[in-house]
Design a protein around this motif. Structure first.
Motif, PDB file in Angstrom:
ATOM      1  N   ALA A  99      17.578  29.678  76.702  1.00 20.48           N
ATOM      2  CA  ALA A  99      19.114  29.665  77.102  1.00 20.48           C
ATOM      3  C   ALA A  99      19.201  29.860  78.639  1.00 20.48           C
ATOM      4  CB  ALA A  99      19.785  30.549  76.003  1.00 20.48           C
ATOM      5  N   ARG A 100      18.385  30.610  79.139  1.00 18.53           N
ATOM      6  CA  ARG A 100      18.386  31.084  80.218  1.00 18.53           C
ATOM      7  C   ARG A 100      18.194  29.932  81.514  1.00 18.53           C
ATOM      8  NH1 ARG A 100      15.157  36.169  81.949  1.00 18.53           N
ATOM      9  NH2 ARG A 100      16.965  37.254  81.334  1.00 18.53           N
ATOM     10  N   ALA A 101      17.417  29.097  81.029  1.00 22.15           N
ATOM     11  CA  ALA A 101      17.014  28.104  82.029  1.00 22.15           C
ATOM     12  C   ALA A 101      18.150  27.112  81.899  1.00 22.15           C
ATOM     13  CB  ALA A 101      15.802  27.183  81.642  1.00 22.15           C
ATOM     14  N   ILE A 102      18.665  26.610  80.526  1.00 25.70           N
ATOM     15  CA  ILE A 102      19.824  25.767  80.544  1.00 25.70           C
ATOM     16  C   ILE A 102      20.807  26.282  81.089  1.00 25.70           C
ATOM     17  CG2 ILE A 102      21.435  24.914  78.554  1.00 25.70           C
ATOM     18  CD1 ILE A 102      18.585  24.856  76.592  1.00 25.70           C
ATOM     19  N   ARG A 103      21.339  27.501  81.036  1.00 24.78           N
ATOM     20  CA  ARG A 103      22.611  27.991  81.812  1.00 24.78           C
ATOM     21  C   ARG A 103      22.378  27.707  83.264  1.00 24.78           C
ATOM     22  NH1 ARG A 103      22.191  32.205  78.286  1.00 24.78           N
ATOM     23  NH2 ARG A 103      21.189  33.662  79.661  1.00 24.78           N
ATOM     24  N   ALA A 104      21.049  28.059  83.757  1.00 24.32           N
ATOM     25  CA  ALA A 104      21.033  27.868  85.494  1.00 24.32           C
ATOM     26  C   ALA A 104      21.241  26.571  85.601  1.00 24.32           C
ATOM     27  CB  ALA A 104      19.453  28.516  85.662  1.00 24.32           C
ATOM     28  N   TYR A 105      20.549  25.616  84.869  1.00 28.17           N
ATOM     29  CA  TYR A 105      20.736  24.267  85.168  1.00 28.17           C
ATOM     30  C   TYR A 105      22.424  23.769  85.242  1.00 28.17           C
ATOM     31  CZ  TYR A 105      15.736  23.915  85.551  1.00 28.17           C
ATOM     32  OH  TYR A 105      14.483  24.044  85.931  1.00 28.17           O
ATOM     33  N   GLU A 106      23.019  24.305  84.104  1.00 28.26           N
ATOM     34  CA  GLU A 106      24.578  23.819  83.836  1.00 28.26           C
ATOM     35  C   GLU A 106      25.118  24.446  85.124  1.00 28.26           C
ATOM     36  OE1 GLU A 106      24.971  23.924  79.120  1.00 28.26           O
ATOM     37  OE2 GLU A 106      25.289  25.754  80.181  1.00 28.26           O
ATOM     38  N   LYS A 107      25.005  25.618  85.696  1.00 29.88           N
ATOM     39  CA  LYS A 107      25.289  26.306  86.816  1.00 29.88           C
ATOM     40  C   LYS A 107      25.267  25.440  88.205  1.00 29.88           C
ATOM     41  CE  LYS A 107      25.680  31.163  85.533  1.00 29.88           C
ATOM     42  NZ  LYS A 107      25.042  32.314  85.730  1.00 29.88           N
ATOM     43  N   ALA A 108      24.097  24.678  88.082  1.00 30.64           N
ATOM     44  CA  ALA A 108      23.868  23.727  89.102  1.00 30.64           C
ATOM     45  C   ALA A 108      24.378  22.300  88.938  1.00 30.64           C
ATOM     46  CB  ALA A 108      22.430  23.464  89.408  1.00 30.64           C
ATOM     47  N   GLY A 109      25.246  22.080  87.866  1.00 24.25           N
ATOM     48  CA  GLY A 109      25.719  20.908  87.739  1.00 24.25           C
ATOM     49  C   GLY A 109      25.302  20.044  86.696  1.00 24.25           C
ATOM     50  N   PHE A 110      23.964  20.267  86.075  1.00 21.85           N
ATOM     51  CA  PHE A 110      23.420  19.553  85.214  1.00 21.85           C
ATOM     52  C   PHE A 110      24.116  19.035  83.942  1.00 21.85           C
ATOM     53  CE2 PHE A 110      19.937  20.395  88.114  1.00 21.85           C
ATOM     54  CZ  PHE A 110      19.029  19.148  88.266  1.00 21.85           C
ATOM     55  N   ARG A 111      24.025  18.096  83.365  1.00 20.08           N
ATOM     56  CA  ARG A 111      24.686  18.014  82.258  1.00 20.08           C
ATOM     57  C   ARG A 111      23.814  17.597  80.883  1.00 20.08           C
ATOM     58  NH1 ARG A 111      24.663  12.935  81.201  1.00 20.08           N
ATOM     59  NH2 ARG A 111      24.688  11.375  82.910  1.00 20.08           N
ATOM     60  N   PHE A 112      23.929  18.003  79.618  1.00 20.46           N
ATOM     61  CA  PHE A 112      23.122  17.567  78.436  1.00 20.46           C
ATOM     62  C   PHE A 112      22.849  16.028  78.350  1.00 20.46           C
ATOM     63  CE2 PHE A 112      22.813  16.803  73.883  1.00 20.46           C
ATOM     64  CZ  PHE A 112      21.575  17.281  73.732  1.00 20.46           C
ATOM     65  N   VAL A 113      21.880  15.492  78.151  1.00 18.84           N
ATOM     66  CA  VAL A 113      21.890  13.959  77.822  1.00 18.84           C
ATOM     67  C   VAL A 113      21.458  13.873  76.389  1.00 18.84           C
ATOM     68  CG1 VAL A 113      20.349  12.081  78.392  1.00 18.84           C
ATOM     69  CG2 VAL A 113      20.976  13.549  80.304  1.00 18.84           C
ATOM     70  N   ASP A 114      20.139  14.576  75.959  1.00 19.02           N
ATOM     71  CA  ASP A 114      19.873  14.548  74.571  1.00 19.02           C
ATOM     72  C   ASP A 114      18.890  15.333  74.315  1.00 19.02           C
ATOM     73  OD1 ASP A 114      17.423  13.091  75.311  1.00 19.02           O
ATOM     74  OD2 ASP A 114      18.354  11.042  74.828  1.00 19.02           O
ATOM     75  N   HIS A 149      15.450  19.701  76.015  1.00 18.12           N
ATOM     76  CA  HIS A 149      16.842  19.454  75.808  1.00 18.12           C
ATOM     77  C   HIS A 149      16.958  18.779  77.461  1.00 18.12           C
ATOM     78  CE1 HIS A 149      20.912  21.519  75.546  1.00 18.12           C
ATOM     79  NE2 HIS A 149      20.978  21.430  76.956  1.00 18.12           N
ATOM     80  N   LEU A 150      17.215  17.500  77.180  1.00 19.21           N
ATOM     81  CA  LEU A 150      16.840  16.671  78.497  1.00 19.21           C
ATOM     82  C   LEU A 150      18.623  16.871  79.267  1.00 19.21           C
ATOM     83  CD1 LEU A 150      15.435  15.054  79.969  1.00 19.21           C
ATOM     84  CD2 LEU A 150      16.424  13.045  78.967  1.00 19.21           C
ATOM     85  N   MET A 151      18.409  16.950  80.575  1.00 18.05           N
ATOM     86  CA  MET A 151      19.586  17.340  81.425  1.00 18.05           C
ATOM     87  C   MET A 151      19.430  16.465  82.495  1.00 18.05           C
ATOM     88  SD  MET A 151      19.976  21.273  81.099  1.00 18.05           S
ATOM     89  CE  MET A 151      21.681  21.594  81.452  1.00 18.05           C
ATOM     90  N   ALA A 152      20.616  16.041  82.999  1.00 18.49           N
ATOM     91  CA  ALA A 152      20.524  15.289  84.192  1.00 18.49           C
ATOM     92  C   ALA A 152      21.788  15.444  85.243  1.00 18.49           C
ATOM     93  CB  ALA A 152      20.737  13.847  83.843  1.00 18.49           C
ATOM     94  N   LEU A 153      21.478  15.229  86.363  1.00 20.11           N
ATOM     95  CA  LEU A 153      22.401  15.668  87.536  1.00 20.11           C
ATOM     96  C   LEU A 153      22.553  14.442  88.380  1.00 20.11           C
ATOM     97  CD1 LEU A 153      24.307  17.651  89.118  1.00 20.11           C
ATOM     98  CD2 LEU A 153      22.240  18.246  90.530  1.00 20.11           C
ATOM     99  N   ASP A 154      23.564  13.717  88.411  1.00 15.08           N
ATOM    100  CA  ASP A 154      23.842  12.605  89.364  1.00 15.08           C
ATOM    101  C   ASP A 154      24.439  12.862  90.738  1.00 15.08           C
ATOM    102  OD1 ASP A 154      22.507  10.673  87.549  1.00 15.08           O
ATOM    103  OD2 ASP A 154      24.577  10.855  86.155  1.00 15.08           O
ATOM    104  N   PRO A 155      24.122  12.151  91.897  1.00 14.33           N
ATOM    105  CA  PRO A 155      25.047  12.668  92.846  1.00 14.33           C
ATOM    106  C   PRO A 155      26.395  12.307  92.941  1.00 14.33           C
ATOM    107  CG  PRO A 155      24.063  10.351  93.111  1.00 14.33           C
ATOM    108  CD  PRO A 155      23.405  10.956  91.889  1.00 14.33           C
ATOM    109  N   GLN A 156      27.153  13.287  93.406  1.00 15.86           N
ATOM    110  CA  GLN A 156      28.658  13.134  93.199  1.00 15.86           C
ATOM    111  C   GLN A 156      29.193  12.250  94.129  1.00 15.86           C
ATOM    112  OE1 GLN A 156      30.827  16.763  93.329  1.00 15.86           O
ATOM    113  NE2 GLN A 156      29.806  17.702  91.601  1.00 15.86           N
ATOM    114  N   ILE A 157      29.809  10.996  93.719  1.00 17.23           N
ATOM    115  CA  ILE A 157      30.450   9.986  94.527  1.00 17.23           C
ATOM    116  C   ILE A 157      31.839  10.568  95.227  1.00 17.23           C
ATOM    117  CG2 ILE A 157      30.999   7.780  94.360  1.00 17.23           C
ATOM    118  CD1 ILE A 157      28.594   7.377  93.695  1.00 17.23           C
ATOM    119  N   GLU A 158      32.033  10.370  96.199  1.00 14.40           N
ATOM    120  CA  GLU A 158      33.271  10.869  96.922  1.00 14.40           C
ATOM    121  C   GLU A 158      34.090   9.730  96.732  1.00 14.40           C
ATOM    122  OE1 GLU A 158      33.927  13.917  98.917  1.00 14.40           O
ATOM    123  OE2 GLU A 158      31.988  14.557  98.239  1.00 14.40           O
ATOM    124  N   GLU A 159      35.506  10.136  96.310  1.00 18.64           N
ATOM    125  CA  GLU A 159      36.448   9.213  95.955  1.00 18.64           C
ATOM    126  C   GLU A 159      37.227   8.954  97.011  1.00 18.64           C
ATOM    127  OE1 GLU A 159      38.769   9.238  92.510  1.00 18.64           O
ATOM    128  OE2 GLU A 159      37.008   9.986  91.263  1.00 18.64           O
TER     129      GLU A 159
END
Length: 174
Positions: free
Chosen positions: A135-150, A160-170
């Motif tokens: 849970a500690r690692a999952i929370r840390a990655y969530e704080k960095a913007g990672f989201r659950f994949v599967d 607990h696979l998580m991903a972070l994609d670059p934010q696209i400026e609109e």
């Protein structure tokens, strides 16, 4: 990304001189719970240094080594469990070493800072795969913007696979 990357973390290549410190970190209870035995991990890291399979690094803050981080391209291995991720994906694994640095927010900030560097060089996605009970690692990655994949299970165990994609400026178009 929620954290400003800043310049507070230095990422430098792991050197043979770092192995005694790394062995000590891998033996710490907060790391040992989630990583293989010290000898197994050190052998794998040494092999990775020779083959280029992963990029092992030490993370420093204010001149003090505080974490181990490795990055890898899941498409470089024919049987890697994350080859289904998009081309341009980089995976990372991390462990905060010294017990007195745990719980101080470094995990999320290190992940965000390293992600910013990877995205600046064209990486399309960053993945992490903490154990589902870490849970500690999952929370840390969530704080960095990672989201659950599967949830997955591979030769490394449950993930607990998580991903972070670059934010696209609109941009507004007239």
């Amino acid at each position: 990304m929620p954290f400003e990357p800043g310049a507070s973390y230095v990422f430098r290549p792991l050197s043979p001189a770092d192995f005694p410190r790394l062995a000590q970190w891998l033996a710490e209870p907060h790391v040992r719970t989630w990583w293989d035995a010290v000898e197994v991990e050190l052998d794998a890291i040494a092999k990775a240094m020779e083959t280029g399979e992963t990029r092992p690094m030490i993370v420093e803050r204010e001149g003090r080594p505080i974490a181990y981080l490795q990055s890898y391209d899941p498409h470089r291995e024919v049987d890697h469990p994350y080859r289904d991720q998009p081309a341009g994906t980089i995976g990372i694994d991390m462990a905060i070493g010294p017990p007195d640095e745990i719980g101080r927010g470094h995990g999320g900030r290190i992940a965000a800072s390293f992600a910013a560097r990877l995205f600046a060089t064209g990486t399309m996605r960053i993945i992490v795969d903490p154990h589902p009970e870490n849970a500690r690692a999952i929370r840390a990655y969530e704080k960095a913007g990672f989201r659950f994949v599967d949830r997955r299970h591979s030769q490394y165990g449950p993930a607990h696979l998580m991903a972070l994609d670059p934010q696209i400026e609109e941009t507004d178009t007239p």
